[in-house]
Write an enzyme that holds these catalytic residues in place. Structure first.
Site, short mmCIF file in Angstrom:
data_model
loop_
_atom_site.label_atom_id
_atom_site.label_comp_id
_atom_site.label_asym_id
_atom_site.label_seq_id
_atom_site.Cartn_x
_atom_site.Cartn_y
_atom_site.Cartn_z
CG MET A 47 -1.88 -1.20 1.18
SD MET A 47 -3.43 -0.93 2.07
CE MET A 47 -2.83 -0.55 3.68
N GLY A 48 2.15 1.09 -0.40
CA GLY A 48 3.04 2.24 -0.48
C GLY A 48 3.55 2.66 0.88
CG HIS B 116 6.82 -1.96 2.30
ND1 HIS B 116 6.73 -0.82 3.07
CD2 HIS B 116 5.59 -2.53 2.33
CE1 HIS B 116 5.50 -0.69 3.52
NE2 HIS B 116 4.79 -1.72 3.09
CG ASP C 44 0.60 -6.95 8.09
OD1 ASP C 44 0.06 -6.29 8.98
OD2 ASP C 44 1.33 -6.44 7.22
CB VAL D 67 12.43 -5.20 8.70
CG1 VAL D 67 13.62 -4.27 8.80
CG2 VAL D 67 12.66 -6.24 7.62
CB SER E 290 4.19 -0.23 11.06
OG SER E 290 2.89 0.22 10.72
NE ARG F 152 -2.92 1.78 9.90
CZ ARG F 152 -3.23 0.78 9.08
NH1 ARG F 152 -2.49 -0.31 9.05
NH2 ARG F 152 -4.27 0.88 8.28
O1 PAF Z 1 -0.04 -5.75 3.66
C1 PAF Z 1 -0.49 -4.84 2.93
O2 PAF Z 1 0.16 -3.81 2.69
C2 PAF Z 1 -1.87 -4.96 2.32
O3 PAF Z 1 -2.75 -5.57 3.21
C3 PAF Z 1 -1.86 -5.69 0.97
C4 PAF Z 1 -1.41 -7.14 1.10
C5 PAF Z 1 -0.97 -4.95 -0.01
C6 PAF Z 1 -3.29 -5.73 0.38
O4 PAF Z 1 -3.79 -4.43 0.19
#
Ligand code: PAF
Length: 275
Positions: free
Chosen positions: A21-22, A28, A141, A167, A176, A178
């Site tokens: 989700m950027g 990431h 998650d 991480v 995160s 957030r």
């Molecule tokens: O983990 C996330 O960032 C989101 O839940 C995902 C897997 C990209 C789905 O929108």
């Protein structure tokens, strides 16, 4: 995106996919690195999926840092980037949803009704667009990882779900997007999540196996931090997300708590070595 991805597989190359989700952080980026290490071509998506946010959640204020994200992905050597608009993913009149029953009501699903239906629906759509050989998700998650493993299994999807380790910042805070919401005081208070997990791991290392007792230990650590409000503290099977009575066979220890208005999650996998 479909044409570009089909071209990759047509010429016999393996395709790795990192849906995001950027607001990209090291967590990431570790997924992108894992994909690049394992696959010939790496595709990334950035899509803030409205379907997985509840009406009172942070969809509007969710951090959007597309230029920075794009630059980071270029630096890392990601090959394909998909950034669809909401109208492209959910054209007017779309009526199909994917629900992984049972699992979707557990852990974060219990606190965030509809969340995992939104996640499963968008991931199923993204998988159909990209048709990756491997898809990379973060262990932070953990409930999402369980839901997506089940989705892929139940719908016979030809993709292998790879879950990569959490991480952490140098002081232990799980990365995160957030975390960007936290003030510097809240940033300190947020450390209580990992502290509670470490305390549980220490108790397991000292021979405690009983989940109820371990949960009490973890909850107490959270209760001692006045800046944090517990959402859940659970010890479950990492696939079924069902509570386990003891941790002798290993278990997922997961915590969610509010620090101010920000809901944070963290977890560890405990293994109980025989003593
Ligand atoms: O983990 C996330 O960032 C989101 O839940 C995902 C897997 C990209 C789905 O929108």
């Amino acid at each position: 995106m479909k044409a570009a991805c089909r071209q990759v597989t047509r010429i016999g190359k393996t395709l790795g996919f990192v849906p995001t989700m950027g607001a990209l952080h090291e967590g990431h980026l570790s997924l992108v690195r894992a994909s690049k290490a394992r696959c010939d071509v790496t595709a990334v998506s950035i899509f803030v999926n409205p379907l997985q946010f509840g009406p009172a959640e942070d969809l509007d204020k969710y951090p959007r840092t597309m230029e920075r994200d794009t630059a980071l992905l270029e630096q890392l050597g990601a090959d394909l980037l998909f950034t669809p608009a909401v109208e492209e993913m959910y054209p007017a009149g779309a009526q199909t949803y994917v629900l992984v029953e049972g699992l979707s009501n557990k852990l974060d699903g219990a606190s965030r009704p509809g969340h995992f239906r939104g996640v499963a629906t968008v991931v199923a759509k993204l998988f159909e667009i990209v048709r990756p050989d491997f898809a990379f998700f973060g262990q932070k998650d953990a409930a999402q990882a369980a839901v997506l493993r089940k989705l892929v299994n139940d719908l016979d999807m030809d993709v292998e779900v790879v879950v990569c380790p959490i991480v952490r910042e140098s002081d232990g805070l799980a990365m995160s997007s957030r975390n960007a919401y936290l003030t510097s005081e809240q940033r300190q208070q947020a450390l209580v999540l990992y502290r509670s997990l470490l305390r549980v791991q220490a108790a397991v290392d000292h021979g405690e196996r009983d989940s109820a007792k371990l949960i009490e230990i973890g909850k107490q650590v959270i209760a001692n931090e006045s800046g944090a409000k517990l959402d859940y503290f659970a010890i479950v099977d990492p696939d079924a997300l069902e509570l386990v009575a003891d941790v002798s066979c290993g278990a997922l220890v997961a915590v969610a708590a509010y620090v101010g208005a920000t809901r944070l999650i963290d977890n560890i996998l405990v293994t109980a070595s025989s003593r």
